[in-house]
Scaffold this motif. Structure first.
Motif, PDB file in Angstrom:
ATOM      1  N   ARG A 176       0.880  -1.188  -0.056  1.00 34.71           N
ATOM      2  CA  ARG A 176      -0.122  -0.047   0.062  1.00 34.71           C
ATOM      3  C   ARG A 176       1.081   1.266  -0.074  1.00 34.71           C
ATOM      4  NH1 ARG A 176      -2.507  -3.673  -1.090  1.00 34.71           N
ATOM      5  NH2 ARG A 176      -4.539  -4.541  -0.119  1.00 34.71           N
ATOM      6  N   LEU A 177       0.305   2.339  -0.709  1.00 33.76           N
ATOM      7  CA  LEU A 177       1.236   3.451  -0.656  1.00 33.76           C
ATOM      8  C   LEU A 177       0.515   4.522  -0.819  1.00 33.76           C
ATOM      9  CD1 LEU A 177       3.997   4.750  -1.836  1.00 33.76           C
ATOM     10  CD2 LEU A 177       3.039   4.738  -3.956  1.00 33.76           C
ATOM     11  N   SER A 178       0.804   5.797   0.053  1.00 31.28           N
ATOM     12  CA  SER A 178       0.281   7.039  -0.087  1.00 31.28           C
ATOM     13  C   SER A 178       1.361   8.054  -0.478  1.00 31.28           C
ATOM     14  CB  SER A 178      -0.364   7.278   1.329  1.00 31.28           C
ATOM     15  OG  SER A 178      -0.750   8.702   1.148  1.00 31.28           O
ATOM     16  N   TRP A 179       0.930   8.906  -1.621  1.00 34.58           N
ATOM     17  CA  TRP A 179       2.060   9.955  -2.167  1.00 34.58           C
ATOM     18  C   TRP A 179       1.315  11.162  -2.029  1.00 34.58           C
ATOM     19  CZ3 TRP A 179       7.167   9.231  -4.407  1.00 34.58           C
ATOM     20  CH2 TRP A 179       7.981  10.129  -4.782  1.00 34.58           C
ATOM     21  N   ILE A 180       1.397  11.978  -1.093  1.00 32.04           N
ATOM     22  CA  ILE A 180       0.670  13.376  -0.954  1.00 32.04           C
ATOM     23  C   ILE A 180       1.504  14.507  -1.370  1.00 32.04           C
ATOM     24  CG2 ILE A 180      -0.434  14.911   0.496  1.00 32.04           C
ATOM     25  CD1 ILE A 180      -1.098  12.382   2.255  1.00 32.04           C
ATOM     26  N   LEU A 181       1.113  15.205  -2.113  1.00 32.09           N
ATOM     27  CA  LEU A 181       1.874  16.682  -2.838  1.00 32.09           C
ATOM     28  C   LEU A 181       1.149  17.523  -2.018  1.00 32.09           C
ATOM     29  CD1 LEU A 181       2.483  16.283  -6.555  1.00 32.09           C
ATOM     30  CD2 LEU A 181       4.297  16.242  -4.640  1.00 32.09           C
ATOM     31  N   ILE A 182       2.011  18.767  -1.752  1.00 33.53           N
ATOM     32  CA  ILE A 182       1.603  19.727  -0.697  1.00 33.53           C
ATOM     33  C   ILE A 182       2.118  21.149  -1.494  1.00 33.53           C
ATOM     34  CG2 ILE A 182       1.688  20.752   1.480  1.00 33.53           C
ATOM     35  CD1 ILE A 182       2.583  17.959   2.598  1.00 33.53           C
ATOM     36  N   ASP A 183       1.378  21.884  -1.816  1.00 36.20           N
ATOM     37  CA  ASP A 183       1.519  23.262  -2.241  1.00 36.20           C
ATOM     38  C   ASP A 183       1.956  24.084  -1.114  1.00 36.20           C
ATOM     39  OD1 ASP A 183       1.784  25.680  -3.091  1.00 36.20           O
ATOM     40  OD2 ASP A 183      -0.117  25.759  -4.201  1.00 36.20           O
ATOM     41  N   ARG A 184       3.236  24.376  -0.988  1.00 34.91           N
ATOM     42  CA  ARG A 184       3.772  24.959   0.344  1.00 34.91           C
ATOM     43  C   ARG A 184       3.236  26.407   0.494  1.00 34.91           C
ATOM     44  NH1 ARG A 184       9.733  24.009   0.543  1.00 34.91           N
ATOM     45  NH2 ARG A 184       9.650  25.511  -1.246  1.00 34.91           N
ATOM     46  N   GLU A 185       2.921  27.209  -0.687  1.00 36.12           N
ATOM     47  CA  GLU A 185       2.453  28.647  -0.242  1.00 36.12           C
ATOM     48  C   GLU A 185       1.062  28.608  -0.531  1.00 36.12           C
ATOM     49  OE1 GLU A 185       4.241  30.573  -3.642  1.00 36.12           O
ATOM     50  OE2 GLU A 185       6.217  30.585  -2.810  1.00 36.12           O
ATOM     51  N   GLY A 186       0.376  27.724  -1.331  1.00 30.66           N
ATOM     52  CA  GLY A 186      -1.189  27.733  -1.276  1.00 30.66           C
ATOM     53  C   GLY A 186      -1.841  27.080  -0.259  1.00 30.66           C
ATOM     54  N   ARG A 187      -1.192  26.165   0.544  1.00 32.33           N
ATOM     55  CA  ARG A 187      -1.650  25.605   1.633  1.00 32.33           C
ATOM     56  C   ARG A 187      -2.979  24.598   1.227  1.00 32.33           C
ATOM     57  NH1 ARG A 187       2.364  27.794   3.233  1.00 32.33           N
ATOM     58  NH2 ARG A 187       2.639  28.475   5.332  1.00 32.33           N
ATOM     59  N   ARG A 188      -2.559  23.892   0.205  1.00 35.72           N
ATOM     60  CA  ARG A 188      -3.372  22.824  -0.185  1.00 35.72           C
ATOM     61  C   ARG A 188      -2.683  21.511  -0.598  1.00 35.72           C
ATOM     62  NH1 ARG A 188      -8.173  23.770  -2.611  1.00 35.72           N
ATOM     63  NH2 ARG A 188      -8.552  21.848  -2.074  1.00 35.72           N
ATOM     64  N   ALA A 189      -3.191  20.214  -0.330  1.00 36.36           N
ATOM     65  CA  ALA A 189      -2.483  19.061  -0.685  1.00 36.36           C
ATOM     66  C   ALA A 189      -3.454  18.005  -1.397  1.00 36.36           C
ATOM     67  CB  ALA A 189      -2.356  18.511   0.741  1.00 36.36           C
ATOM     68  N   ALA A 190      -2.742  17.147  -2.066  1.00 39.37           N
ATOM     69  CA  ALA A 190      -3.479  16.149  -2.732  1.00 39.37           C
ATOM     70  C   ALA A 190      -2.737  14.693  -3.005  1.00 39.37           C
ATOM     71  CB  ALA A 190      -3.874  16.676  -4.330  1.00 39.37           C
ATOM     72  N   ARG A 191      -3.593  13.586  -2.798  1.00 38.87           N
ATOM     73  CA  ARG A 191      -2.974  12.324  -2.830  1.00 38.87           C
ATOM     74  C   ARG A 191      -2.866  12.049  -4.315  1.00 38.87           C
ATOM     75  NH1 ARG A 191      -5.230   7.434  -3.284  1.00 38.87           N
ATOM     76  NH2 ARG A 191      -7.345   8.249  -2.662  1.00 38.87           N
ATOM     77  N   VAL A 192      -1.678  11.887  -4.883  1.00 37.56           N
ATOM     78  CA  VAL A 192      -1.695  11.734  -6.106  1.00 37.56           C
ATOM     79  C   VAL A 192      -1.039  10.232  -6.532  1.00 37.56           C
ATOM     80  CG1 VAL A 192      -0.980  13.867  -6.602  1.00 37.56           C
ATOM     81  CG2 VAL A 192       0.834  12.483  -6.138  1.00 37.56           C
ATOM     82  N   SER A 193      -1.664   9.188  -5.721  1.00 37.40           N
ATOM     83  CA  SER A 193      -1.341   7.959  -5.846  1.00 37.40           C
ATOM     84  C   SER A 193      -2.534   7.063  -5.661  1.00 37.40           C
ATOM     85  CB  SER A 193       0.054   7.311  -5.318  1.00 37.40           C
ATOM     86  OG  SER A 193      -0.140   7.367  -3.940  1.00 37.40           O
ATOM     87  N   SER A 194      -2.539   5.791  -6.534  1.00 41.53           N
ATOM     88  CA  SER A 194      -3.634   5.038  -5.974  1.00 41.53           C
ATOM     89  C   SER A 194      -3.396   4.406  -4.595  1.00 41.53           C
ATOM     90  CB  SER A 194      -3.967   4.116  -6.984  1.00 41.53           C
ATOM     91  OG  SER A 194      -2.738   3.509  -7.430  1.00 41.53           O
TER      92      SER A 194
END
Length: 330
Positions: A176-194
């Motif tokens: 199982r994997l979780s790769w979360i990308l975070i916009d450091r300035e915009g304070r938004r995040a998203a999981r970009v992996s299944s």
């Protein structure tokens, strides 16, 4: 439904001390269960609201151990609602951004991305890593987009036996994997992996096993995939996990540039999130649809190139015959 209305007085949730509820019930819940509990009773809603920062911090770190490492320990609390905002951004699946172009180019792209990577095998944490990536340089914009969670000489020992029959199936069931990308300035995040693998490939020449996690992040106005995030976990017998890397690919299978990828990812992080429990099935369906379109594009290009080759051969033969015909006439 308010549980207080349906319970007898002697078992009403209001008769239980708030500290007991928090310590014995709420702290044992994961994020989705905690959100449901807050909606089940006015009493529970009040307790969650009064101690939400601590509860959501615990739920976030339990789901993603990497979030307890710097710089995320300082970055996540700066989100609009702290760990609750981070969880609501990162837990659901992304809905692909609809665009008529292959990539988006936002007016204010982030100058940096932070990756929170957590890899599990059979419920054991193999990798918990935070990767900071600068995105404002010209080199990043023109180079193929790639983020590595493991160094070139690093590896993670596992119990995976690459030579054992059925080991590939074990990887699919166990990893199982979780790769979360975070916009450091915009304070938004998203999981970009299944969450689960969508494909496992064995490379017989090297003995490597490549486990692929993918999520479609861009679609055309007709709903056809244009870009997908791909995380590849490479394992080798006797060495364990040797590579964990993220790339963004277009429908031709080409790795997109940093500038194009940043546009797609920024739009995805600022876009909507999916809902529902069958996220693994939906992610796999999108991946299979993306791969189907990729194969169709390759087949179409192969046929087109084949027709061009036939035309060139025919023109060459005609020129050859004409040349020798002119020589004979002399």
């Amino acid at each position: 439904m308010d549980l207080d209305r349906w319970c007898p007085n002697e078992c009403a949730i209001s008769t239980v001390h708030g500290d007991v509820i928090r310590a014995q019930i709420l702290t044992r819940l994961d994020g989705p269960s905690l959100a449901c509990a807050a909606c089940a009773s006015s009493r529970l809603r009040s307790i969650v609201a009064s101690d939400g920062a601590s509860l959501w911090t615990e739920a976030t770190r339990a789901a993603w151990p990497s979030t307890s490492s710097p710089p995320l320990t300082d970055l996540i609390p700066s989100f609009p609602k702290g760990h609750l905002s981070f969880f609501s951004d990162s837990h659901p699946s992304l809905l692909p951004v609809t665009t008529s172009e292959p990539a988006l180019h936002p007016a204010d792209p982030p100058s940096g991305l932070v990756s929170a990577v957590d890899l599990f095998y059979e419920d054991r944490l193999l990798l918990s890593q935070v990767v900071d990536t600068e995105t404002h340089s010209a080199w990043f914009g023109s180079s193929p987009f790639r983020i590595d969670a493991l160094g070139l000489k690093e590896s993670i020992r596992t119990d995976f036996d690459g030579g054992r029959t059925g080991a590939c199936g074990d990887l699919v069931r166990g990893m199982r994997l979780s790769w979360i990308l975070i916009d450091r300035e915009g304070r938004r995040a998203a999981r970009v992996s299944s969450h689960e693998p969508v494909e496992v490939q064995r490379q017989w020449s090297t003995g490597d096993v490549r486990v692929k996690f993918a999520m479609t992040v861009g679609v055309t106005t007709e709903g056809e995939g244009t870009a997908q995030c791909v995380v590849v976990v490479t394992c080798r017998e006797g060495e364990g996990v040797r590579e964990v890397s993220l790339q963004v690919e277009d429908v031709e299978g080409t790795v997109m540039s940093g500038r194009e990828s940043l546009g797609i990812l920024t739009g995805a992080m600022r876009g909507e999130r999916g809902r529902g429990k069958a996220r693994a099935e939906e992610e796999r369906r999108r991946f299979e649809e993306f791969e189907r379109r990729k194969r169709e594009r390759k087949e179409s290009r192969r046929r087109r190139e084949g027709r061009v080759d036939v035309v060139f051969v025919a023109v060459g033969v005609m020129c050859y015959v004409l040349f020798w015909g002119l020589l004979c006439c002399r």
